[in-house]
Design a protein around this motif. Structure first.
Motif, PDB file in Angstrom:
ATOM      1  N   ARG A   1       0.836  -1.209   0.000  1.00 50.18           N
ATOM      2  CA  ARG A   1       0.000   0.000   0.000  1.00 50.18           C
ATOM      3  C   ARG A   1       0.872   1.262   0.000  1.00 50.18           C
ATOM      4  O   ARG A   1       0.602   2.238  -0.709  1.00 50.18           O
ATOM      5  CB  ARG A   1      -0.913  -0.064   1.230  1.00 50.18           C
ATOM      6  N   ALA A   2       1.956   1.237   0.792  1.00 50.47           N
ATOM      7  CA  ALA A   2       2.854   2.408   0.853  1.00 50.47           C
ATOM      8  C   ALA A   2       3.475   2.666  -0.525  1.00 50.47           C
ATOM      9  O   ALA A   2       3.597   3.818  -0.957  1.00 50.47           O
ATOM     10  CB  ALA A   2       3.939   2.178   1.896  1.00 50.47           C
ATOM     11  N   LEU A   3       3.836   1.588  -1.225  1.00 49.76           N
ATOM     12  CA  LEU A   3       4.391   1.737  -2.578  1.00 49.76           C
ATOM     13  C   LEU A   3       3.339   2.332  -3.516  1.00 49.76           C
ATOM     14  O   LEU A   3       3.626   3.222  -4.324  1.00 49.76           O
ATOM     15  CB  LEU A   3       4.862   0.367  -3.087  1.00 49.76           C
ATOM     16  N   GLU A   4       2.110   1.842  -3.386  1.00 47.12           N
ATOM     17  CA  GLU A   4       1.037   2.327  -4.263  1.00 47.12           C
ATOM     18  C   GLU A   4       0.764   3.816  -4.019  1.00 47.12           C
ATOM     19  O   GLU A   4       0.520   4.580  -4.959  1.00 47.12           O
ATOM     20  CB  GLU A   4      -0.220   1.465  -4.045  1.00 47.12           C
ATOM     21  N   GLU A   5       0.848   4.215  -2.761  1.00 51.95           N
ATOM     22  CA  GLU A   5       0.642   5.646  -2.469  1.00 51.95           C
ATOM     23  C   GLU A   5       1.801   6.476  -2.980  1.00 51.95           C
ATOM     24  O   GLU A   5       1.639   7.570  -3.492  1.00 51.95           O
ATOM     25  CB  GLU A   5       0.438   5.851  -0.966  1.00 51.95           C
ATOM     26  N   LYS A   6       2.988   5.908  -2.875  1.00 57.43           N
ATOM     27  CA  LYS A   6       4.187   6.635  -3.345  1.00 57.43           C
ATOM     28  C   LYS A   6       4.112   6.862  -4.858  1.00 57.43           C
ATOM     29  O   LYS A   6       4.314   7.979  -5.330  1.00 57.43           O
ATOM     30  CB  LYS A   6       5.435   5.838  -2.981  1.00 57.43           C
ATOM     31  N   ILE A   7       3.804   5.823  -5.614  1.00 52.78           N
ATOM     32  CA  ILE A   7       3.793   5.993  -7.083  1.00 52.78           C
ATOM     33  C   ILE A   7       2.653   6.925  -7.494  1.00 52.78           C
ATOM     34  O   ILE A   7       2.809   7.723  -8.424  1.00 52.78           O
ATOM     35  CB  ILE A   7       3.761   4.641  -7.842  1.00 52.78           C
ATOM     36  N   ALA A   8       1.524   6.855  -6.765  1.00 55.70           N
ATOM     37  CA  ALA A   8       0.413   7.763  -7.095  1.00 55.70           C
ATOM     38  C   ALA A   8       0.853   9.209  -6.890  1.00 55.70           C
ATOM     39  O   ALA A   8       0.584  10.069  -7.730  1.00 55.70           O
ATOM     40  CB  ALA A   8      -0.807   7.439  -6.250  1.00 55.70           C
ATOM     41  N   SER A   9       1.586   9.479  -5.811  1.00 54.76           N
ATOM     42  CA  SER A   9       1.995  10.879  -5.605  1.00 54.76           C
ATOM     43  C   SER A   9       3.054  11.293  -6.616  1.00 54.76           C
ATOM     44  O   SER A   9       3.057  12.432  -7.079  1.00 54.76           O
ATOM     45  CB  SER A   9       2.428  11.152  -4.163  1.00 54.76           C
ATOM     46  N   LEU A  10       3.935  10.370  -7.028  1.00 55.99           N
ATOM     47  CA  LEU A  10       4.965  10.738  -8.016  1.00 55.99           C
ATOM     48  C   LEU A  10       4.361  11.018  -9.389  1.00 55.99           C
ATOM     49  O   LEU A  10       4.844  11.864 -10.122  1.00 55.99           O
ATOM     50  CB  LEU A  10       6.015   9.624  -8.151  1.00 55.99           C
ATOM     51  N   GLU A  11       3.313  10.278  -9.717  1.00 52.61           N
ATOM     52  CA  GLU A  11       2.672  10.488 -11.027  1.00 52.61           C
ATOM     53  C   GLU A  11       1.556  11.532 -10.953  1.00 52.61           C
ATOM     54  O   GLU A  11       0.888  11.792 -11.935  1.00 52.61           O
ATOM     55  CB  GLU A  11       2.101   9.165 -11.571  1.00 52.61           C
ATOM     56  N   GLU A  12       1.384  12.108  -9.772  1.00 61.29           N
ATOM     57  CA  GLU A  12       0.315  13.093  -9.531  1.00 61.29           C
ATOM     58  C   GLU A  12      -1.055  12.552  -9.918  1.00 61.29           C
ATOM     59  O   GLU A  12      -1.861  13.232 -10.541  1.00 61.29           O
ATOM     60  CB  GLU A  12       0.644  14.416 -10.238  1.00 61.29           C
ATOM     61  N   GLY A  13      -1.280  11.278  -9.539  1.00 60.74           N
ATOM     62  CA  GLY A  13      -2.573  10.648  -9.812  1.00 60.74           C
ATOM     63  C   GLY A  13      -3.323  10.408  -8.522  1.00 60.74           C
ATOM     64  O   GLY A  13      -2.791  10.629  -7.423  1.00 60.74           O
ATOM     65  N   GLU A  14      -4.554   9.921  -8.648  1.00 56.77           N
ATOM     66  CA  GLU A  14      -5.383   9.734  -7.449  1.00 56.77           C
ATOM     67  C   GLU A  14      -5.028   8.464  -6.677  1.00 56.77           C
ATOM     68  O   GLU A  14      -5.052   8.445  -5.462  1.00 56.77           O
ATOM     69  CB  GLU A  14      -6.861   9.673  -7.857  1.00 56.77           C
ATOM     70  N   ALA A  15      -4.727   7.383  -7.403  1.00 59.88           N
ATOM     71  CA  ALA A  15      -4.464   6.109  -6.713  1.00 59.88           C
ATOM     72  C   ALA A  15      -3.537   5.229  -7.541  1.00 59.88           C
ATOM     73  O   ALA A  15      -3.448   5.376  -8.765  1.00 59.88           O
ATOM     74  CB  ALA A  15      -5.785   5.385  -6.462  1.00 59.88           C
ATOM     75  N   GLY A  16      -2.850   4.314  -6.847  1.00 61.17           N
ATOM     76  CA  GLY A  16      -1.899   3.425  -7.530  1.00 61.17           C
ATOM     77  C   GLY A  16      -2.173   1.976  -7.188  1.00 61.17           C
ATOM     78  O   GLY A  16      -2.871   1.663  -6.212  1.00 61.17           O
ATOM     79  N   LEU A  17      -1.619   1.084  -8.014  1.00 57.20           N
ATOM     80  CA  LEU A  17      -1.771  -0.348  -7.792  1.00 57.20           C
ATOM     81  C   LEU A  17      -0.472  -1.031  -8.225  1.00 57.20           C
ATOM     82  O   LEU A  17       0.077  -0.702  -9.286  1.00 57.20           O
ATOM     83  CB  LEU A  17      -2.941  -0.840  -8.651  1.00 57.20           C
ATOM     84  N   ALA A  18      -0.001  -1.983  -7.402  1.00 53.00           N
ATOM     85  CA  ALA A  18       1.278  -2.631  -7.700  1.00 53.00           C
ATOM     86  C   ALA A  18       1.064  -4.070  -8.163  1.00 53.00           C
ATOM     87  O   ALA A  18       0.150  -4.757  -7.692  1.00 53.00           O
ATOM     88  CB  ALA A  18       2.163  -2.612  -6.455  1.00 53.00           C
ATOM     89  N   PHE A  19       1.924  -4.518  -9.062  1.00 58.26           N
ATOM     90  CA  PHE A  19       1.811  -5.856  -9.660  1.00 58.26           C
ATOM     91  C   PHE A  19       3.146  -6.593  -9.615  1.00 58.26           C
ATOM     92  O   PHE A  19       4.197  -5.986  -9.449  1.00 58.26           O
ATOM     93  CB  PHE A  19       1.367  -5.723 -11.125  1.00 58.26           C
ATOM     94  N   GLY A  20       3.072  -7.892  -9.861  1.00 52.92           N
ATOM     95  CA  GLY A  20       4.257  -8.736  -9.819  1.00 52.92           C
ATOM     96  C   GLY A  20       5.156  -8.639 -11.041  1.00 52.92           C
ATOM     97  O   GLY A  20       6.251  -9.212 -11.053  1.00 52.92           O
ATOM     98  N   SER A  21       4.724  -7.927 -12.081  1.00 49.66           N
ATOM     99  CA  SER A  21       5.591  -7.660 -13.232  1.00 49.66           C
ATOM    100  C   SER A  21       4.965  -6.528 -14.044  1.00 49.66           C
ATOM    101  O   SER A  21       3.771  -6.216 -13.868  1.00 49.66           O
ATOM    102  CB  SER A  21       5.743  -8.910 -14.121  1.00 49.66           C
ATOM    103  N   GLY A  22       5.763  -5.957 -14.925  1.00 47.97           N
ATOM    104  CA  GLY A  22       5.220  -4.923 -15.817  1.00 47.97           C
ATOM    105  C   GLY A  22       4.124  -5.507 -16.689  1.00 47.97           C
ATOM    106  O   GLY A  22       3.083  -4.877 -16.909  1.00 47.97           O
ATOM    107  N   MET A  23       4.311  -6.745 -17.156  1.00 42.92           N
ATOM    108  CA  MET A  23       3.302  -7.358 -18.026  1.00 42.92           C
ATOM    109  C   MET A  23       2.015  -7.651 -17.261  1.00 42.92           C
ATOM    110  O   MET A  23       0.924  -7.589 -17.831  1.00 42.92           O
ATOM    111  CB  MET A  23       3.848  -8.636 -18.690  1.00 42.92           C
ATOM    112  N   ALA A  24       2.120  -7.961 -15.964  1.00 43.60           N
ATOM    113  CA  ALA A  24       0.894  -8.147 -15.158  1.00 43.60           C
ATOM    114  C   ALA A  24       0.137  -6.823 -15.110  1.00 43.60           C
ATOM    115  O   ALA A  24      -1.098  -6.801 -15.175  1.00 43.60           O
ATOM    116  CB  ALA A  24       1.248  -8.624 -13.749  1.00 43.60           C
ATOM    117  N   ALA A  25       0.872  -5.722 -15.023  1.00 48.95           N
ATOM    118  CA  ALA A  25       0.238  -4.395 -14.998  1.00 48.95           C
ATOM    119  C   ALA A  25      -0.400  -4.082 -16.358  1.00 48.95           C
ATOM    120  O   ALA A  25      -1.551  -3.651 -16.427  1.00 48.95           O
ATOM    121  CB  ALA A  25       1.274  -3.330 -14.635  1.00 48.95           C
ATOM    122  N   VAL A  26       0.348  -4.322 -17.445  1.00 45.13           N
ATOM    123  CA  VAL A  26      -0.174  -4.030 -18.793  1.00 45.13           C
ATOM    124  C   VAL A  26      -1.433  -4.859 -19.041  1.00 45.13           C
ATOM    125  O   VAL A  26      -2.467  -4.335 -19.487  1.00 45.13           O
ATOM    126  CB  VAL A  26       0.887  -4.351 -19.886  1.00 45.13           C
TER     127      VAL A  26
END
Ligand code: LCS
Length: 401
Positions: free
Chosen positions: A66-91
């Protein structure tokens, strides 16, 4: 949070984490647990019903993740973030969240080889078709739009050709037609480019690369509007299950703290190497978005802070000459992936983009002589010495043959 309104260099360190919540621990603890206990049966029921906040099971949520998801959301200036086990899982989670059977995707001409593979799979299994688009003009995009176009997917800079796509141009057309724009921001990182602030809807990363920065994690990240992320968390993440482990999330949180410092140095080193590469007689073409001679330099200037750490170049000669150059390097490692401290080089036609049929690969600009260099954090003089030695060897053998 206390870092609101602060600069990126501060947010990477303080964003998304309050040590007071964790017994004052400066570094976030790793919650290495699969599940969370309930005080009683009724509490379990309330949590499952969503009537009470709290953790349930680490595939659904975990405090370190959750802390990682909040960190990436603030870096991208977005509302919320979600973390995955690979870039392809995210795509794949993003594309499956945005489409249904018989939909259509418009994609930048030039994408990572496995994203190409995923689009092919989606077409074969679910009749979700796609068109590749140069995205150089509004009309090129407009003429591909259909009633069933569900999203526009853009990689910029493009892997591995380093072409740059004008995100504001894409957003303008997409908004006129109410189509969401997804950007793979892996090559730039949020430090160099923030697609959401340019009007894009979803941004994703292979966090394996610059976000991690140290070549020891495979992971993916997505940022977007709260509702979209919440919906993904409950469907294409929870039920497909491509989650990240708490330990890998912790490694990413550690890597992110130095992202700006690393990106500045990657970009500085890459510019030095680019300048030297372009004047070597064995180099036919060099592509680096940070150079004023790059065909899309004006776009780079508009939407990126610096050119980043990746360069691609074409050797004179044949595929064999390109492969020989790789074999003659000593400090620079032959490896796929990118964004690590080590300088890495690979041959896209036979490695990252080997799955792309030759004809399409050539249309994308991936020739047999093209090499992709991920410039690391070593002294640029040492990186150049290694490259120069191998290029000179190629030159002397071309004279003698
Ligand atoms: N998007 C881009 C632009 C990528 O370059 C990659 C991986 C991915 C998504 C997928 O991320 P992964 O699942 O690997 O974390 N690119 C690689 C490359 O160029 N060399 O090795 C992997």
């Amino acid at each position: 949070m206390e870092e609101k309104g602060k600069k990126m260099e501060t947010t990477v360190i303080h964003g998304g984490y309050d040590s007071k919540e964790y017994l004052g621990s400066l570094s976030i603890p790793i919650f290495q647990t699969s599940t969370f206990t309930f005080d009683n049966a009724e509490q379990g029921e309330r949590r499952f019903r969503g009537e009470e906040e709290g953790y349930i099971y680490s595939r659904l949520a975990n405090p370190t993740v959750r802390a990682l998801e909040e960190k990436i959301a603030s870096l991208e200036e977005g509302e919320a973030g979600l973390a995955f086990g690979s870039g392809m899982a995210a795509v794949s989670a993003v594309l499956f969240a945005l489409t249904k059977a018989h939909d259509h995707i418009i994609c930048s001409q030039g994408i990572y080889g496995c994203t190409f593979g995923l689009l092919k799979l989606m077409n074969e299994k679910y009749h979700i078709s796609h068109d590749f688009c140069l995205m150089e003009t509004e009309s090129q995009i407009k003429e591909l739009i259909r009633p069933e176009t569900a999203c526009i997917y853009v990689e910029t800079p493009v892997n591995p050709t380093m072409k740059v796509i004008d995100l504001q141009l894409v957003v303008k057309v997409a908004k006129e037609h109410g189509i969401p724009v997804v950007v793979d921001n892996t090559f730039a990182s949020p430090y160099l480019q923030q697609p959401l602030s340019l009007g894009c809807d979803v941004v994703l990363h292979s966090a394996t690369k610059y976000i991690c920065g140290h070549g020891d994690v495979v992971a993916g990240l997505v940022v977007g509007k709260k509702d979209f992320i919440k919906n993904m968390a409950m469907t294409t993440q929870k039920d497909i299950g491509g989650i990240i482990s708490p330990f890998d999330a912790w490694l990413l949180l550690r890597g992110i703290k130095t992202l700006p410092v690393r990106m500045d140095r990657h970009s500085f080193n890459a510019m030095k190497i680019y300048e030297l590469l372009k004047s070597h007689p064995m180099v036919q073409n060099v592509y680096y978005p940070g150079d004023c001679n790059h065909p899309q330099y004006l776009i780079t200037k508009k939407q990126m802070k610096q050119g980043g750490g990746l360069i691609s170049f074409e050797m004179k000669g044949t595929k064999k000459d390109a492969q020989r150059l790789l074999n003659d390097l000593k400090l620079i490692k032959i490896a796929v992936s990118l964004g690590d401290t080590e300088t890495l080089i690979q041959h896209p036609a036979t490695m990252t983009h080997a799955v792309v049929p030759t004809e399409i690969r050539e249309e994308m600009g991936i020739t047999d002589q093209l090499l992709r260099l991920s410039v690391g954090l070593e002294a640029w003089e040492d990186i150049w010495e290694d490259l120069h030695h191998a290029l000179n060897k190629a030159e002397s053998s071309s004279f003698s043959s």
